[in-house]
Design a protein around this motif. Sequence first.
Motif, mmCIF file in Angstrom:
data_model
loop_
_atom_site.group_PDB
_atom_site.id
_atom_site.type_symbol
_atom_site.label_atom_id
_atom_site.label_comp_id
_atom_site.label_asym_id
_atom_site.label_seq_id
_atom_site.Cartn_x
_atom_site.Cartn_y
_atom_site.Cartn_z
ATOM 1 N N CYS B 3 0.811 -1.217 0.000
ATOM 2 C CA CYS B 3 0.000 0.000 0.000
ATOM 3 C C CYS B 3 0.849 1.274 0.000
ATOM 4 O O CYS B 3 0.517 2.244 -0.684
ATOM 5 C CB CYS B 3 -0.946 -0.009 1.195
ATOM 6 S SG CYS B 3 -2.202 -1.281 1.064
ATOM 7 N N HIS B 24 -2.673 -3.770 -8.085
ATOM 8 C CA HIS B 24 -2.873 -3.555 -6.659
ATOM 9 C C HIS B 24 -4.221 -2.872 -6.395
ATOM 10 O O HIS B 24 -4.952 -3.249 -5.485
ATOM 11 C CB HIS B 24 -1.735 -2.718 -6.075
ATOM 12 C CG HIS B 24 -1.902 -2.441 -4.607
ATOM 13 N ND1 HIS B 24 -1.468 -3.314 -3.630
ATOM 14 C CD2 HIS B 24 -2.491 -1.403 -3.949
ATOM 15 C CE1 HIS B 24 -1.780 -2.820 -2.443
ATOM 16 N NE2 HIS B 24 -2.393 -1.655 -2.611
ATOM 17 N N CYS B 28 -7.131 -3.774 -3.756
ATOM 18 C CA CYS B 28 -7.070 -3.091 -2.463
ATOM 19 C C CYS B 28 -8.060 -1.920 -2.404
ATOM 20 O O CYS B 28 -7.873 -0.898 -3.057
ATOM 21 C CB CYS B 28 -5.647 -2.585 -2.228
ATOM 22 S SG CYS B 28 -5.503 -1.604 -0.736
ATOM 23 N N CYS B 31 -6.635 1.533 -1.102
ATOM 24 C CA CYS B 31 -5.872 2.336 -2.066
ATOM 25 C C CYS B 31 -6.766 2.910 -3.163
ATOM 26 O O CYS B 31 -6.526 4.011 -3.655
ATOM 27 C CB CYS B 31 -4.729 1.522 -2.689
ATOM 28 S SG CYS B 31 -3.347 1.356 -1.553
#
Lengths: 189, 209
Positions: B3, B24, B28, B31
């Motif tokens: 992160c 990512h 996530c 984020c």
Amino acid sequence: MTGLIQIFRRRAAPEDRFTALVRPHIRLMYRMAYRWTQNQSEAEDLVQDVLARLFPRLEELVALDKPGPWLVKVLYHRYVDLYRRRLNSPVDDSVSWSSDDTFFQERLLDERNHFHQLELKRALNRALEELDDGWRDVVLLHDVEGYSALEVAEILEINVGTVKSRLHRARKKLKAALQLGTIEGCHAC
Amino acid sequence: MNCNRAKQELELMREQNGGSLLHHLRQCASCRDYAEELRVVRLLRSMPAPEPSEGFEHRVLRSALPQSRVEPQARLRGWQLATAASLLLAVMMAVPRWQSSQSAAPQIVSTLPVSVSLDSARPLEGAVIRVSLPSHLALDGYPGVQDLEWQANLNAGANRLTLPVRLQGAESGGEILIEVEHEGARKTFRVPVQFRPSGGAATAPIQKT
Ligand SMILES: [Zn+2]
């Protein structure tokens, strides 16, 4: 010789000292007034109104480290007086904040290249209508005009913790509004 | 990618994000949230604003300075400007309470009290107030009268003016022109009025000429 010049400087006409101090901040005051009034001519009137009362406070102005935020604070007080006063009055005749949509409309016609960005900004400006006055004030000062959290706290006379928590919650709301807005926008395409 | 790294990359504001960052972000939520917040903040930071009118800085500075230093001819002008600027207008359309509580049955509203608040920095004695209405609007008690003019003393601070606007035609809205004149200084305001078939307070935006 230098002594003479210094005396001369110290004796500069108050009108000139006032102008020298205030002039660099007029544009910023205007911009902030526009953020609050969402109307160009009202913003101009508001700044003129504030400056017209300021000359007698020259000594106060001279003593300041940073006149910028102080001037915006005076502006804010006047804005609240004229637009939001009468909180204690039984009659609600305050003016609610509403986005200057005409301005966006004209810009959208002008700037076809940045259409999407501008549409998003318009949606965001509209979403500001839904915020409580206190939250919107923080967003307009901090996020839109770039005053630091400390300066915002000083201008609005609230503590920094409050500034940060309002900012956090306001952004969350704006984020949600923008996501909704984007979806609506896509329906139209 | 973790992160911290993802957030750093996001802050770089690249035109195109790299594949591993996108990967990512897909996984996530925190984020993704951060990316959205950055986007909102950037849009806010570049919010456009109209330029002030020409000569604005010069004009406000001149009217802010005491008049003693200004030559006689400019003095009068400066004074007029100061007076005009000392009048600010706030408009709010007050919709009677019984209307907003009745949401189900739509009805035609024929009279609407339009409240206008005139704010003056100082008392203005013998100000002349003129109200001009389009042909399909009239004031209660003044049928068929399109232009009204009267004299009033305005106090320093808020001066409330309520106009009982009556609709006399098919159109549902219009614009009322209000002019305030005091010793040669004049200010005009346009107040859009919108009648609605059922409840819901309508706030009139303010426009000036
Ligand atoms: Zn992450």
